[in-house]
Design a protein around this motif. Sequence first.
Motif, short mmCIF file in Angstrom:
data_model
loop_
_atom_site.label_atom_id
_atom_site.label_comp_id
_atom_site.label_asym_id
_atom_site.label_seq_id
_atom_site.Cartn_x
_atom_site.Cartn_y
_atom_site.Cartn_z
N LEU A 48 40.66 42.60 42.94
CA LEU A 48 40.85 43.92 43.56
C LEU A 48 39.60 44.34 44.32
O LEU A 48 39.69 44.91 45.42
CB LEU A 48 41.21 44.95 42.49
N VAL A 49 38.44 44.06 43.75
CA VAL A 49 37.18 44.37 44.46
C VAL A 49 37.07 43.53 45.72
O VAL A 49 36.67 44.02 46.79
CB VAL A 49 35.97 44.12 43.53
N ALA A 50 37.42 42.25 45.63
CA ALA A 50 37.38 41.38 46.81
C ALA A 50 38.34 41.86 47.89
O ALA A 50 38.04 41.76 49.09
CB ALA A 50 37.72 39.94 46.41
N THR A 51 39.49 42.40 47.48
CA THR A 51 40.43 42.96 48.45
C THR A 51 39.80 44.10 49.23
O THR A 51 39.99 44.22 50.45
CB THR A 51 41.70 43.45 47.74
N GLY A 83 33.17 40.83 44.20
CA GLY A 83 34.54 40.55 43.76
C GLY A 83 34.78 39.10 43.42
O GLY A 83 35.31 38.78 42.35
N PHE A 84 34.39 38.21 44.31
CA PHE A 84 34.64 36.79 44.05
C PHE A 84 33.72 36.24 42.96
O PHE A 84 34.09 35.31 42.24
CB PHE A 84 34.50 35.98 45.33
N GLY A 85 32.53 36.81 42.80
CA GLY A 85 31.69 36.41 41.68
C GLY A 85 32.34 36.74 40.35
O GLY A 85 32.23 35.99 39.38
N MET A 86 33.04 37.87 40.30
CA MET A 86 33.76 38.25 39.08
C MET A 86 34.99 37.39 38.85
O MET A 86 35.44 37.24 37.72
CB MET A 86 34.19 39.72 39.18
N ALA A 87 35.56 36.83 39.92
CA ALA A 87 36.86 36.16 39.81
C ALA A 87 36.77 34.69 39.44
O ALA A 87 37.62 34.18 38.70
CB ALA A 87 37.62 36.32 41.13
N PHE A 88 35.76 33.96 39.94
CA PHE A 88 35.81 32.51 39.82
C PHE A 88 35.52 31.99 38.41
O PHE A 88 36.03 30.95 38.02
CB PHE A 88 34.87 31.86 40.84
#
Length: 522
Positions: free
Chosen positions: A349-352, A381-386
């Motif tokens: 959501l942050v990356a969005t 965002g992507f740091g949180m996702a991967f």
Amino acid sequence: MPDDTITPGEVVRQVRASANAVLAVVAVAQFMVVLDASVVNVALPSIQRDVGFSEQNLSWVLNAYTLLFGGFLLLGGRAADRLGRRRLFMAGIALFAGASLACGLSQSEATLLIARGAQGLGGAMVSPAALSIILTTFAEGSERNRALAVWGAIAGAGGAVGLLLGGAIVQALSWRWVFFINVPIGAVVLLLAPRMLAESRGEGVRGGYDLEGATTITLGTMALVFTLIKANDWGWGSARTLAGLAVAAALLVAFVWIERRHENPLVPLRIFSNRSLAASDATMLLVAAALFGVFFFCTLYLQQVLGYNALKTGVAYLPLSLALIGSSALASLVVDRLTPKPVLVAGLLVATVGFALFTRLQGRGDYAGRVLPAMVVMGVGFGMAFVPITIAATTGVAREDSGLASGLLNTTQQVGGSLGLAVLSAVSTSRSTSALHGGSTPAEALTHGFTGAFTVSAILCAVAAVVAMVLLPGRRRDVEDVDAATLAMSFARCPGAPYCGHLARVAAWGHRMRVAVARSRP
């Protein structure tokens, strides 16, 4: 006669030194493979001007590599077990270095794209063979985990430094040296490999190669991407577009049919009964489709609209990498207190929001006011996702299938990125052409196309968040079940993105910390 003066401690040190030499050789090789995939991004505008690529066909400089790399990655691992890991490793290095030389000497689109495809095939041979060599060299436990952490960090650093190094090489020499640099590195690895690496094969591995499956899935994906790229010229409802989509669909259906009947399938379909794995792979497909376009279009925006040179472009990406370092470190700690699912959804959501900020770019825009905020938010965002998506993709997977699960995640990432780039390129080109016909300046028309692509990326990322929220189970995974090999593999194969090295180090460190905390609990 044996030398009685050699003490047991000296023997241990000699063995350890030999193992470290093996690690150094394979890590340098993997560094070269990942570096090349990242460094090419900065050279794209120079390649376009010199070779004469159109805006649409330029994306194939990336797609030709990633499609063959992702398509043959799983088959490369099977071939290493059967033919010999050192043999396949050296063959892959030779192919990669030779293809790099051909890339640098290319004078036409066709020659360069064929050579890039050969590079991808070489990389698909090198990467799984390199990991297999490490797994057979280092004993299971702390030694192997340390080796995997080092390998993942060094190899992944190729993505982290690729943009900076690419900018320096293009600025000081030319884009051709982005490829030429691989030739001496490959020659050194080929010289050292026979002396440092012992040959090994998988024990108890059944014969049979699923060459049909690997070829079918690769050709099917290439047909789909090629059709999507050309659809803007042909027309989305034209006979050629519909025929291309039909051919791609037929090949993908044939792949499923082959896998169901093959004695030793490339991808046993039973593994998709794991809900966590299937949901994570579906999420990664969408995430990669959105993410790969960022580096492609943002690089073109910085150089073609803002007028940055290659080196300044590489420096401009540093805030994105720094944001990824901090957020991925936080995610590696938070994911155990919660579960992978909420951390992953929050990150997407942050990356969005980051993608949405990229849609604010203007033809006369500034870096600090518009590009920088988008990069920082997207990096967070992507740091949180991967980190959580990697853990979720291996949750509930049997240990003997962990390599397959990791390979599927990486293959999904490559295929999703290629498909996404094809769609985004079509959107960008269509909007840019329409703006030019409407009287916009070239800079404004290009920006209009890029913001359209970022809008589609935001939608894809939001859909990925919904898929993860709806399909991903929320159960917790035990710390001891986290496979270090899976973490290393997932973060060492990220062509085109400058975050891999940082995440490899963070993931390895986070894994050690979680295990230590878990063992200290009563």
